[in-house]
Enzyme design. Structure first.
Site, PDB file in Angstrom:
ATOM      1  N   ASP A 271       0.818  -1.227   0.000  1.00  0.00           N
ATOM      2  CA  ASP A 271       0.000   0.000   0.000  1.00  0.00           C
ATOM      3  C   ASP A 271       0.845   1.269   0.000  1.00  0.00           C
ATOM      4  O   ASP A 271       0.440   2.294   0.546  1.00  0.00           O
ATOM      5  CB  ASP A 271      -0.956   0.020   1.210  1.00  0.00           C
ATOM      6  CG  ASP A 271      -1.738  -1.265   1.348  1.00  0.00           C
ATOM      7  OD1 ASP A 271      -2.413  -1.641   0.385  1.00  0.00           O
ATOM      8  OD2 ASP A 271      -1.667  -1.905   2.419  1.00  0.00           O
TER       9      ASP A 271
ATOM     10  N   HIS B 210      -3.867  -1.704  -6.894  1.00  0.00           N
ATOM     11  CA  HIS B 210      -3.100  -0.531  -7.302  1.00  0.00           C
ATOM     12  C   HIS B 210      -4.057   0.567  -7.745  1.00  0.00           C
ATOM     13  O   HIS B 210      -4.788   0.416  -8.716  1.00  0.00           O
ATOM     14  CB  HIS B 210      -2.116  -0.901  -8.405  1.00  0.00           C
ATOM     15  CG  HIS B 210      -1.022  -1.800  -7.923  1.00  0.00           C
ATOM     16  ND1 HIS B 210      -0.054  -2.325  -8.747  1.00  0.00           N
ATOM     17  CD2 HIS B 210      -0.729  -2.271  -6.676  1.00  0.00           C
ATOM     18  CE1 HIS B 210       0.777  -3.072  -8.028  1.00  0.00           C
ATOM     19  NE2 HIS B 210       0.370  -3.056  -6.780  1.00  0.00           N
TER      20      HIS B 210
ATOM     21  N   ASP C  37       2.208  14.704   1.727  1.00  0.00           N
ATOM     22  CA  ASP C  37       1.186  15.696   2.093  1.00  0.00           C
ATOM     23  C   ASP C  37       0.344  15.271   3.290  1.00  0.00           C
ATOM     24  O   ASP C  37      -0.248  16.125   3.968  1.00  0.00           O
ATOM     25  CB  ASP C  37       0.271  15.974   0.896  1.00  0.00           C
ATOM     26  CG  ASP C  37      -0.324  14.702   0.306  1.00  0.00           C
ATOM     27  OD1 ASP C  37       0.448  13.887  -0.232  1.00  0.00           O
ATOM     28  OD2 ASP C  37      -1.553  14.519   0.399  1.00  0.00           O
TER      29      ASP C  37
END
Length: 430
Positions: A14, A42, A334
């Site tokens: 992941d 994916h 982020d």
């Protein structure tokens, strides 16, 4: 002269491999999957549209890129056809670009039934498999009794082998697990129906890869899961049933290690894990919940919530060594935006107080405590940044510290889910 570039995960899966494969396939003539099955998930986001792929290589969304499924992949015909149909409904031409090795093992209904029956029987001690039949299919392969894609096109031979396999597996299902038997005729009829659809897509993938290599074409090798789920090098027994590390590339595709030019290790800016097994930096507090919420940490295959924790440089060092990593792609930076402080695990302390590196099996993690190095966080947004200079100073310091602790360069930084939200410092195909 073409380049052969590998993209694989360095943690427990992941890590964001799908986006990066999609990004880099702009330069590739072909993308090949070499291990795993439809337990992989994916996720690609292109112009805001989300697509999740399980078996088909992520290059399928790039026009003109050939997509290959190698002999190391276990193929569930029903799952593959569902995936093909979904993509075709979106207008993606799949069948003319997808090719499958005849040597790829098949996942059939009895593998799924066995997988789920075993997890059910384990109770609290369950491993946390996806229940997709991956493990039992690899077992049949290693036991030299499994059916392969190429067998689908020889009905009598297939039927004879299927009968023997069902006698063997149904005995376990009925007598040991107390589950219903799998019906022979239904399974045979389903497989023969799939055979008609799959036959035009069958190809000697190994030969094709070497033809492309000799023609000077760029090729990408797409890994599934992560290095710490490797059957040999992962946190055994809480692992998958294939070699997710770089060694699996050659065995699962037929392309020798001498021909691999660059290995890109996809690494999340924090750590996650799905299912059971050791996880030294796991967070059970508000910070862990924040990472899960911001990072949308739910499995794209199972929908299960992922466990979240701080970045672990110890396991990354192990993955870099085992895979001969050329460079790192740091993803989901982020997600860390707005945290006052950020911890990096730099070692594990055992019961004697000694600081050690990553153990080789799950039991050896018992009693270990992470040793953290605290770094300042940043309040500014990194979402969508396209140059290193756009990142806050604290984020750049975090990146540099990871490089120092692991000894590997960070060549790519992902700052959002879309393919264009990426900072490329050194291109793998350059």
């Amino acid at each position: 002269m073409g380049k052969n570039v590998v993209v694989l995960g360095t943690q427990w899966g992941d890590e964001g491999k799908g986006k990066i494969v999609d990004l880099l396939t702009e330069h590739a003539a072909a993308v090949v999957r070499y291990q795993g099955g439809h337990n992989a998930g994916h996720t690609l986001v292109i112009n805001g549209e989300k697509t999740v792929l399980h078996l088909i290589p992520s290059g399928i969304l790039r026009e003109g890129v050939q997509c290959l499924i190698g002999n190391g992949v276990v193929v569930a015909p029903d799952a593959l056809m569902r995936e093909i149909t979904k993509l075709e409904e979106k207008g993606v031409p799949v069948r003319e670009r997808l090719r499958i090795s005849p040597a790829a093992p098949l996942i059939l209904s009895y593998h799924v039934a066995l997988d789920q029956a075993r997890e059910k029987a384990r109770g609290e001690a369950k491993i946390g498999t996806t229940g997709r039949g991956i493990g039992p299919a690899y077992e049949d392969k290693v036991a030299r009794r499994g059916l392969r894609v190429g067998d689908l096109f020889h009905r009598e031979r297939f039927a004879a082998k299927l009968g023997e396999l069902l006698d063997y597996h149904n005995f376990q299902l009925v007598n040991y697990y107390k589950e219903p038997a799998i019906d022979f005729q239904q399974t045979l009829d389903e497989c023969m129906a799939y055979a008609e659809q799959l036959k035009p897509m069958m190809l000697d993938v190994t030969a094709e890869l070497h033809n492309l290599r000799r023609a000077g074409k760029d090729i990408m090798f797409e890994g599934a899961q992560g290095s710490l789920l490797d059957i040999d090098h992962g946190t055994y027994p809480y692992v998958t049933s294939s070699n997710t590390t770089a060694g699996g590339i050659s065995t699962g595709s037929g392309v020798g290690p001498m021909y691999l030019d660059y290995i890109l290790g996809i690494t999340k800016a924090y750590t996650t894990r799905v299912g059971s097994g050791p996880f030294p930096t796991e967070l059970f507090d508000e910070t862990g919940a924040t990472l899960a919420k911001r990072g949308h940490e739910f499995g794209s295959t199972t929908g299960r919530a992922r466990r979240c924790g701080w970045f672990d440089a110890v396991i990354l060092r192990r993955a870099i060594d085992v895979n001969s990593i050329s460079g790192i792609c740091l993803t989901k930076l982020d997600v860390l935006d707005g945290l006052e402080t950020i911890n990096i695990c730099v070692g594990y302390k055992n019961e004697n107080g000694a600081v050690i590196d990553a153990p080789s099996d799950a039991d050896s993690y018992i009693g270990l405590e992470p040793v953290y190095e605290e770094m300042p966080g940043w309040s500014e947004s990194t979402l969508g940044a396209k140059t290193l200079e756009e990142l806050p100073a604290a984020a750049r310091a975090y990146i540099k510290r990871i490089e120092e602790l692991t000894g590997a360069p960070i060549d790519i930084i992902s700052t959002g889910p879309d393919r264009n939200e990426t900072i490329v410092l050194r291109h793998p195909f350059a």
